[in-house]
Structures are given as C-alpha cells and as structure tokens.
Design a protein around this motif. Structure first.
Motif, PDB file in Angstrom:
ATOM      1  N   LYS A 268       0.804  -1.223   0.000  1.00 54.72           N
ATOM      2  CA  LYS A 268       0.000   0.000   0.000  1.00 54.72           C
ATOM      3  C   LYS A 268       0.838   1.274   0.000  1.00 54.72           C
ATOM      4  N   ASP A 269       2.103   1.172   0.412  1.00 51.86           N
ATOM      5  CA  ASP A 269       2.954   2.360   0.474  1.00 51.86           C
ATOM      6  C   ASP A 269       3.910   2.461  -0.708  1.00 51.86           C
TER       7      ASP A 269
ATOM      8  N   GLY B  62      -2.990   4.779   1.719  1.00 52.03           N
ATOM      9  CA  GLY B  62      -1.787   4.363   1.030  1.00 52.03           C
ATOM     10  C   GLY B  62      -1.778   4.781  -0.427  1.00 52.03           C
TER      11      GLY B  62
END
Length: 278
Positions: A172-173, A212
């Motif tokens: 997600k990052d 994110g």
C-alpha cells in the motif's frame, strides 16, 4: 387435386418455419418464439460465433479467414459451461498451483495488449510498460510490478479478492506497484455502444476510502476475447486468473483460483524481487 392441396400446405409450413430463422437478406436471427430465459450468454456468444463464420464464408477467396473460423468453431464446441462446471466442482477453480519462484526474464512471455474501460467510461490499454515511453517523466510513472486479476464470470470474484486484498495491504505504500481487477463482458449484446455506456453508468460506484499509494483499479473488457484467452491458455471461464507483470509487460508469475497462504507468500516475494530489478 388432394395431393396438390397437401403439397401446398407442406410448402406453406416450410416457408413459415424458415421465416423464423432467416430474414429477406438471408441473415440468421433468433426465433422470436424462444423464451429469453433459455437464451443464455453462452448460447448468444455461440450464435454470434456462427454469424462470424457465416460472414467469413461470404468473403470469396478469403480461405485463411474461413479456415480460422472453422478451427475456432470446433474449439468452442469442444468446450462448454458444463465442462467448466465439472472442473470447478472437482478442484474448486484451482486448475494448477501458482508459481513458487519468479519466472526468469529470458523465459517470460509478454502479456497481450488489452483494451479496457473504467467505470467512468475512460478507455485505455493494458499493460502499461516502458515500451513507447520516450521521456523520463513518462518512464517515471511506469510501474515495476503489476498484478492483473482476470475474471470472466461472477463465480471467480471471491477468488480474485483472495489475492488482491492481501496484495494491496502488503504494498500500500509503494508507488511502483499497480493492481487491476478486470471483468470480461464478452456478450455481443452488452458490448453494443449504447448498452455498454448504460452498463458502465450502472457499474459506477463511489470509490471506497483507501489508505496508502496502492489502490485497486477496476476495469471492464468488452467484446470477443477468444484469441486473447487462447494466447494466455485460458480455458475454464469459471475460475480466476492472476498474472504478475514486470515493467516490460512480461509475465513473471501466475496463479489460479483461491489463494493459499503459501501461494500468497510466493506472490509477495516475487513482487518484491521485481521492485529490486533495475
């Protein structure tokens, strides 16, 4: 006189029956007397296939096109819904185990180009790769890893979710990873422009709040994708297919059906390796 009357009645009945199948232009149409509940998507697709073969046969001298459609017709007739359902009951959609390790770049094949629509009507091609990206700014937007989740029937939605949800959570990052869930709508009727626009409008939903950088992107592929499926060796339309691509659009990992813990682990590790590649 009596025989003549019988013959006339017989010819009248034959003429009436033929009008159910052919118009004055000799083009095949569905009999109006068939209830709609019996005309399944598979039947309508098969009917469209017959029309394609009929059109090809009208092209005099185009022997290659005719042979191609004959081969396709034979292939489609050898496979059907009941065969897919029997396989689904046998192994639950797990037609094969996912790759345990990443496929070497030299042995990897390219994912075929696919035109898709987003729910807002925007049309674009997948996968997005470094090919054709000349400027540095364009290359900076190219993902290093892309997970393509393909679904041909509603039965496979839970299967694709079992892969996509953990994938989004794990990366997600990262701004170098993309995830696409693609639903195929191969019905010729639903692919007609007015109906397609209406369907996309109905499918348009408010985006859920996602934290994110990595978001699941949903797209729809309309129309006939027989040769696309054939290129990827997709036979059973009731299961889900997952393909992990590198920045060149090559298939470096693939999985099927519902994800298992070990298979998820291999997907995440292979994605991490792609992020490290130059």
């Amino acid at each position: 006189m009596l025989r003549l009357k019988h013959l006339t009645s017989y010819r009248s009945a034959v003429t009436h029956s033929s009008r159910l199948l052919f118009t004055h232009e000799d083009k095949l149409i569905l009999p109006a007397s068939i209830p709609s509940r019996f005309t399944s998507n598979r039947f309508l697709d098969f009917y469209q296939l017959l029309l394609t073969a009929y059109s090809a046969s009208e092209s005099l001298g185009n022997k290659d096109a005719i042979q191609k459609e004959r081969a396709r017709l034979k292939d489609e007739m050898n496979r059907g819904y009941f065969a897919d359902m029997a396989e689904l009951k046998e192994h639950g959609g797990k037609i094969a185990a996912a790759n345990k390790v990443i496929i070497p770049a030299m042995a990897a094949v390219k994912f075929p180009q696919l035109e898709v629509n987003s729910s807002n009507g925007k049309c674009f091609n997948l996968p997005i790769t470094t090919y054709g990206s000349d400027t540095e700014s364009m290359k900076a937007d190219i993902p290093k890893a892309t997970l393509m989740c393909l679904s041909f029937r509603a039965t496979s939605q839970a299967m694709t979710d079992s892969w996509s949800a953990p994938f989004v959570e794990a990366f997600k990052d990262s701004n170098k990873v993309r995830l696409y869930e693609i639903s195929f709508i191969e019905s010729w009727l639903l692919s007609l422009t007015p109906i397609k626009k209406l369907l996309l409008l109905m499918l348009k939903k408010s985006k859920p709040e996602e934290n994110g950088l990595l978001h699941k992107q949903i797209a729809y592929a309309f129309g006939d994708h027989y040769y696309f499926r054939k290129e990827l060796k997709i036979l059973n339309l009731l299961t889900g297919y997952m393909f992990l691509l590198d920045k060149f659009g090559r298939i470096r990992w693939q999985g099927f059906g519902l994800a298992t813990p070990d298979e998820l682990s291999s997907l995440l590790s292979c994605t991490s390796l792609l992020l490290e590649e130059e």
